[in-house]
Design an enzyme around this catalytic site. Structure first.
Site, mmCIF file in Angstrom:
data_model
loop_
_atom_site.group_PDB
_atom_site.id
_atom_site.type_symbol
_atom_site.label_atom_id
_atom_site.label_comp_id
_atom_site.label_asym_id
_atom_site.label_seq_id
_atom_site.Cartn_x
_atom_site.Cartn_y
_atom_site.Cartn_z
ATOM 1 N N PRO A 63 -11.910 -16.224 122.321
ATOM 2 C CA PRO A 63 -11.331 -15.323 123.415
ATOM 3 C C PRO A 63 -12.089 -15.789 124.455
ATOM 4 O O PRO A 63 -13.245 -15.771 124.486
ATOM 5 C CB PRO A 63 -11.760 -14.039 122.752
ATOM 6 C CG PRO A 63 -12.672 -14.311 121.950
ATOM 7 C CD PRO A 63 -12.542 -15.546 121.121
ATOM 8 N N GLU A 64 -11.421 -15.557 125.870
ATOM 9 C CA GLU A 64 -11.740 -15.922 127.021
ATOM 10 C C GLU A 64 -11.630 -14.377 127.982
ATOM 11 O O GLU A 64 -11.435 -13.484 127.324
ATOM 12 C CB GLU A 64 -11.174 -17.120 127.895
ATOM 13 C CG GLU A 64 -11.289 -18.298 126.946
ATOM 14 C CD GLU A 64 -10.553 -19.511 127.394
ATOM 15 O OE1 GLU A 64 -10.303 -19.482 128.380
ATOM 16 O OE2 GLU A 64 -9.802 -20.297 126.600
ATOM 17 N N LYS A 67 -17.480 -13.686 128.481
ATOM 18 C CA LYS A 67 -16.622 -13.701 127.224
ATOM 19 C C LYS A 67 -17.323 -12.689 126.279
ATOM 20 O O LYS A 67 -16.977 -12.478 125.008
ATOM 21 C CB LYS A 67 -16.682 -14.971 126.467
ATOM 22 C CG LYS A 67 -16.171 -16.120 127.074
ATOM 23 C CD LYS A 67 -16.151 -17.451 126.426
ATOM 24 C CE LYS A 67 -15.600 -18.541 127.353
ATOM 25 N NZ LYS A 67 -15.707 -19.899 126.363
ATOM 26 N N ARG A 71 -17.562 -14.305 112.280
ATOM 27 C CA ARG A 71 -17.568 -15.608 111.676
ATOM 28 C C ARG A 71 -18.801 -16.500 112.186
ATOM 29 O O ARG A 71 -19.607 -16.852 111.570
ATOM 30 C CB ARG A 71 -16.298 -16.399 111.754
ATOM 31 C CG ARG A 71 -16.306 -17.725 111.167
ATOM 32 C CD ARG A 71 -14.857 -18.413 111.286
ATOM 33 N NE ARG A 71 -15.047 -19.833 111.146
ATOM 34 C CZ ARG A 71 -14.330 -20.756 111.462
ATOM 35 N NH1 ARG A 71 -13.204 -20.449 112.187
ATOM 36 N NH2 ARG A 71 -14.658 -21.936 111.105
ATOM 37 N N ARG A 76 -13.349 -31.593 123.055
ATOM 38 C CA ARG A 76 -12.511 -30.448 123.239
ATOM 39 C C ARG A 76 -10.832 -30.908 123.558
ATOM 40 O O ARG A 76 -10.881 -31.835 124.052
ATOM 41 C CB ARG A 76 -12.877 -29.751 124.709
ATOM 42 C CG ARG A 76 -14.250 -29.074 124.478
ATOM 43 C CD ARG A 76 -14.454 -28.113 125.893
ATOM 44 N NE ARG A 76 -15.593 -27.358 125.997
ATOM 45 C CZ ARG A 76 -16.739 -27.808 126.221
ATOM 46 N NH1 ARG A 76 -16.775 -29.147 126.993
ATOM 47 N NH2 ARG A 76 -17.895 -27.113 126.461
#
Length: 280
Positions: free
Chosen positions: A2-3, A58, A119, A268
């Site tokens: 998530p950003e 974040k 996680r 990436r």
């Protein structure tokens, strides 16, 4: 991961539900997800009121009534799920805990539960001083009024390498990661692997404007991650179908019809249109 749009959306939804509410129970099933012994974590939290919910980059900060902070970083594979005892499925059944693993559960009045899956992430109990120290190295927020165009360009001064590598560096600007760096680059019509040293002045202005345009649109549509906060949350993940290059490798560009390229840059994923986006 998530950003900014996902975490700001979650922050707003959580604030509506838990701001001003006491934590009634705590369950930790994985001690390495927190930073203090489980007994201490439970003792420090039960009975504490969440004064308000803040986001920084974040991460989400829960401000407690004793002055301490809970710092949440979901990182890759993390989740937040809030289940209300008053909320039923269309079949009249209560919603259940997430199918994915949950490491920390926080209880609130009336039997409401906030499930947190961590996680690779963490939920740390910190003093104000500790929280400030941990967040001190972060760059400015994308919508910080002090981040003018000139200040934006100054954040990249002296940086080497590509636009994307610098843009996802949380020390430069906080809250932007892989997905939105590619989307911003597409909006600005510059390749995400463009070298910072050759980017032209007009491109910097387009990137600055694109950053705001893309992030505003993504937030308005609940971000790209399809992990709703509640059972009746229909907004989360709405931006997934609006992504114009990210995760669209091999598909047609929505602007010109050319094929979206998928490649890698320093490990990436990277997505761009070879016709619409230039190297300068």
């Amino acid at each position: 991961m998530p950003e900014y749009p996902e975490m700001e959306h979650y922050r707003r939804l959580l604030a509506e539900r838990i701001a001003g509410q006491p934590i009634t129970k705590v369950l930790v099933t994985r001690e390495k997800s927190i930073n203090v012994p489980v007994e201490t974590f439970e003792r420090e939290l039960v009975g504490r009121v969440v004064w308000f919910v803040e986001r920084r980059g974040k991460m989400i900060l829960f401000h407690l009534d004793n002055g301490k902070r809970l710092l949440l970083h979901l990182m890759l594979g993390g989740l937040i799920r809030y289940e209300s005892h008053t909320l039923l499925t269309p079949e009249g059944l209560p919603y259940e805990r997430p199918e994915r693993s949950v490491q920390v559960t926080l209880g609130f009045p009336g039997g409401d539960l906030c499930f947190i899956g961590l996680r690779l992430g963490y939920l740390h109990l910190l003093t104000v001083k500790e929280a400030n120290a941990q967040l001190a190295a972060l760059g400015p927020e994308p919508f910080d009024p002090r981040l003018t165009l000139e200040a934006f360009k100054a954040r990249f001064k002296g940086k080497r390498g590509s636009f994307k590598n610098a843009f996802v560096d949380q020390h430069v600007i906080a809250g932007i990661g892989n997905c939105y760096a590619d989307e911003i680059a597409f909006e600005a019509e510059i390749r995400p692997d463009a070298k910072l040293s050759v980017i032209e002045p007009d491109s910097w202005e387009r990137m600055y404007t694109a950053m705001h345009t893309v992030l505003e649109d993504a937030l308005a549509h609940g971000g790209y991650m399809e992990l709703p906060l509640t059972g009746d949350d229909t907004l989360t993940g709405g931006y997934n179908d609006r992504c114009r290059v990210y995760d669209r490798g091999g598909e047609s560009c929505l602007r010109c019809g050319d094929t979206i390229v998928q490649t890698e840059l320093n490990g990436r994923k990277l997505f761009y249109c070879p016709s619409c986006q230039k190297e300068r």
